[in-house]
Motif scaffolding. Sequence first.
Motif, PDB file in Angstrom:
ATOM      1  N   PHE A  28       0.855  -1.170   0.000  1.00 22.15           N
ATOM      2  CA  PHE A  28       0.000   0.000   0.000  1.00 22.15           C
ATOM      3  C   PHE A  28       0.900   1.231   0.000  1.00 22.15           C
ATOM      4  N   THR A  29       0.602   2.180  -0.839  1.00 20.74           N
ATOM      5  CA  THR A  29       1.341   3.434  -0.873  1.00 20.74           C
ATOM      6  C   THR A  29       0.327   4.571  -0.795  1.00 20.74           C
ATOM      7  N   ALA A  30       0.520   5.443   0.195  1.00 21.83           N
ATOM      8  CA  ALA A  30      -0.373   6.586   0.385  1.00 21.83           C
ATOM      9  C   ALA A  30       0.281   7.534   1.373  1.00 21.83           C
ATOM     10  N   ASN A  31      -0.346   8.668   1.577  1.00 19.68           N
ATOM     11  CA  ASN A  31       0.099   9.584   2.621  1.00 19.68           C
ATOM     12  C   ASN A  31      -0.385   9.063   3.976  1.00 19.68           C
ATOM     13  N   LEU A  36      -3.607   5.718   7.883  1.00 23.69           N
ATOM     14  CA  LEU A  36      -4.195   5.597   9.224  1.00 23.69           C
ATOM     15  C   LEU A  36      -5.694   5.355   9.150  1.00 23.69           C
ATOM     16  N   LEU A  37      -6.383   5.997   8.218  1.00 19.64           N
ATOM     17  CA  LEU A  37      -7.810   5.764   8.055  1.00 19.64           C
ATOM     18  C   LEU A  37      -8.098   4.316   7.667  1.00 19.64           C
ATOM     19  N   VAL A  38      -7.302   3.773   6.761  1.00 20.41           N
ATOM     20  CA  VAL A  38      -7.473   2.371   6.354  1.00 20.41           C
ATOM     21  C   VAL A  38      -7.166   1.441   7.523  1.00 20.41           C
ATOM     22  N   PRO A  45     -10.714   1.076   1.656  1.00 14.65           N
ATOM     23  CA  PRO A  45      -9.575   1.172   0.736  1.00 14.65           C
ATOM     24  C   PRO A  45      -9.993   1.357  -0.720  1.00 14.65           C
ATOM     25  N   ASP A  46     -11.110   0.746  -1.115  1.00 17.32           N
ATOM     26  CA  ASP A  46     -11.583   0.918  -2.500  1.00 17.32           C
ATOM     27  C   ASP A  46     -11.860   2.383  -2.807  1.00 17.32           C
ATOM     28  N   THR A  47     -12.489   3.077  -1.878  1.00 19.22           N
ATOM     29  CA  THR A  47     -12.799   4.496  -2.074  1.00 19.22           C
ATOM     30  C   THR A  47     -11.528   5.297  -2.281  1.00 19.22           C
ATOM     31  N   LEU A  48     -10.548   5.090  -1.404  1.00 20.75           N
ATOM     32  CA  LEU A  48      -9.278   5.820  -1.535  1.00 20.75           C
ATOM     33  C   LEU A  48      -8.544   5.445  -2.811  1.00 20.75           C
TER      34      LEU A  48
END
Length: 64
Positions: A28-31, A36-38, A45-48
Amino acid sequence: MQDIGLHFEISFDGKLLLRPLTKADVTFTANVPELLLVAAAKEDPDTLFFQRKLRIEGDTELGL
């Protein structure tokens, strides 16, 4: 560009394990806020992913 550039592995085997990155089944790669939300199950996760705020590579079925 990621905001802090940390690379690590998290797994669960009766307890949460955090260790240096090895060959992962899914990445997973994100800010940080999105990760943290996931992790807290506050955001799907699908939404993001479809908002392009989360990148998933590897075994996506395992990751989701």
